[in-house]
Design a protein around this motif. Structure first.
Motif, PDB file in Angstrom:
ATOM      1  N   SER A  51       0.819  -1.287   0.046  1.00  0.00           N
ATOM      2  CA  SER A  51       0.001  -0.015  -0.012  1.00  0.00           C
ATOM      3  C   SER A  51       0.932   1.152  -0.011  1.00  0.00           C
ATOM      4  O   SER A  51       1.998   1.210   0.553  1.00  0.00           O
ATOM      5  N   GLY A  54      -2.560   4.799   1.265  1.00  0.00           N
ATOM      6  CA  GLY A  54      -3.883   4.204   1.683  1.00  0.00           C
ATOM      7  C   GLY A  54      -4.464   3.489   0.387  1.00  0.00           C
ATOM      8  O   GLY A  54      -5.363   2.961   0.399  1.00  0.00           O
ATOM      9  N   HIS A  55      -3.576   3.248  -0.815  1.00  0.00           N
ATOM     10  CA  HIS A  55      -4.150   2.565  -1.884  1.00  0.00           C
ATOM     11  C   HIS A  55      -3.350   1.313  -2.004  1.00  0.00           C
ATOM     12  O   HIS A  55      -1.817   1.245  -1.975  1.00  0.00           O
ATOM     13  N   ASP A  56      -3.942   0.134  -2.117  1.00  0.00           N
ATOM     14  CA  ASP A  56      -3.387  -0.923  -2.311  1.00  0.00           C
ATOM     15  C   ASP A  56      -2.886  -1.357  -3.442  1.00  0.00           C
ATOM     16  O   ASP A  56      -3.489  -0.780  -4.584  1.00  0.00           O
ATOM     17  N   PHE A  57      -1.950  -2.209  -3.743  1.00  0.00           N
ATOM     18  CA  PHE A  57      -1.464  -2.618  -4.971  1.00  0.00           C
ATOM     19  C   PHE A  57      -0.819  -4.087  -4.878  1.00  0.00           C
ATOM     20  O   PHE A  57      -0.479  -4.584  -3.751  1.00  0.00           O
ATOM     21  N   GLN A  76      -1.773   4.973 -12.937  1.00  0.00           N
ATOM     22  CA  GLN A  76      -2.819   4.758 -12.164  1.00  0.00           C
ATOM     23  C   GLN A  76      -2.560   4.836 -10.810  1.00  0.00           C
ATOM     24  O   GLN A  76      -3.212   5.622  -9.977  1.00  0.00           O
ATOM     25  N   LEU A  77      -1.645   4.040 -10.189  1.00  0.00           N
ATOM     26  CA  LEU A  77      -1.277   3.994  -8.803  1.00  0.00           C
ATOM     27  C   LEU A  77      -0.879   5.646  -8.464  1.00  0.00           C
ATOM     28  O   LEU A  77      -1.161   6.173  -7.479  1.00  0.00           O
ATOM     29  N   SER A  80      -4.187   7.846  -8.323  1.00  0.00           N
ATOM     30  CA  SER A  80      -5.020   7.390  -7.318  1.00  0.00           C
ATOM     31  C   SER A  80      -4.440   7.725  -5.779  1.00  0.00           C
ATOM     32  O   SER A  80      -5.089   8.086  -4.825  1.00  0.00           O
ATOM     33  N   ALA A  81      -3.132   7.361  -5.724  1.00  0.00           N
ATOM     34  CA  ALA A  81      -2.432   7.807  -4.408  1.00  0.00           C
ATOM     35  C   ALA A  81      -2.018   9.204  -4.457  1.00  0.00           C
ATOM     36  O   ALA A  81      -1.412   9.781  -3.007  1.00  0.00           O
TER      37      ALA A  81
END
Length: 188
Positions: A51, A54-57, A76-77, A80-81
């Motif tokens: 993460s 707060g964004h999982d990958f 994209q990550l 979003s992050a």
């Protein structure tokens, strides 16, 4: 760069570290600090979930050829992050046993789709880790002729029952743009 190691309830090590996002060629990457890489079970590729902000990958960490690792941070990550090149970014990662599927490049995918049913079955029967190794081996060259030959050899080796490529350094960086830049090893 800071790094902290914590035990999770499942007894797998979680590795937390902060690093700066940087660009090499057209890739945005995050280098793991040496202490974080040292906590991993392999000097080669390692499948992780993680993460950031707060964004999982889920991804596979790439080796840098000097006993360290790096990860590609896709657009994209980043979006979003809310992170970008030059930012100091805190990551938390945990090694996983189940590897995500690799992105199979078009030339290899086309060769596999035209191969015999036996080869297609073998491709689906081998582990995702083995598929990552074939993809890495094909992608490890920028030379179009060498790449075509590697695709052909992949099909030939699989026809002869080989489930993994041989004779390449699994701990080396195999992304031609990243490895040839010299930036992973500190030279530019």
């Amino acid at each position: 760069m800071t790094q902290r190691i914590a035990q999770t309830q499942r007894t797998a090590q979680a590795v937390e570290f902060t690093t700066v996002l940087e660009t090499i060629g057209s890739s945005t990457i995050a280098r793991l600090p040496q202490a974080a890489s040292a906590c991993l079970p392999s000097r080669g590729q390692v499948a992780v979930r993680g993460s950031v902000a707060g964004h999982d990958f889920r991804t596979v960490l790439e080796p840098d050829g000097a006993r360290g690792h790096w990860l590609r941070v896709d657009e994209q990550l980043q979006h979003s992050a809310g992170i970008g090149i030059g930012d100091h970014v805190a990551f938390a990662i945990e090694v996983v046993r189940d590897w995500p599927e690799p992105d199979v490049p078009g030339d290899l995918a086309a060769a596999l789709s035209q191969a015999s049913a036996t080869i297609q079955t073998m491709w689906t029967d081998i582990t995702p880790m083995a598929r990552w190794e074939w993809v890495r081996w094909v992608n490890a060259t920028a030379n179009p002729a060498t790449r075509r030959r590697r695709v052909e050899v992949t099909i030939s080796k699989m026809t002869n029952g080989k489930r993994r490529p041989c004779c390449f350094d699994l701990s080396a960086c195999t992304d031609p743009t990243v490895s040839k830049s010299g930036k992973l090893l500190g030279s530019a």
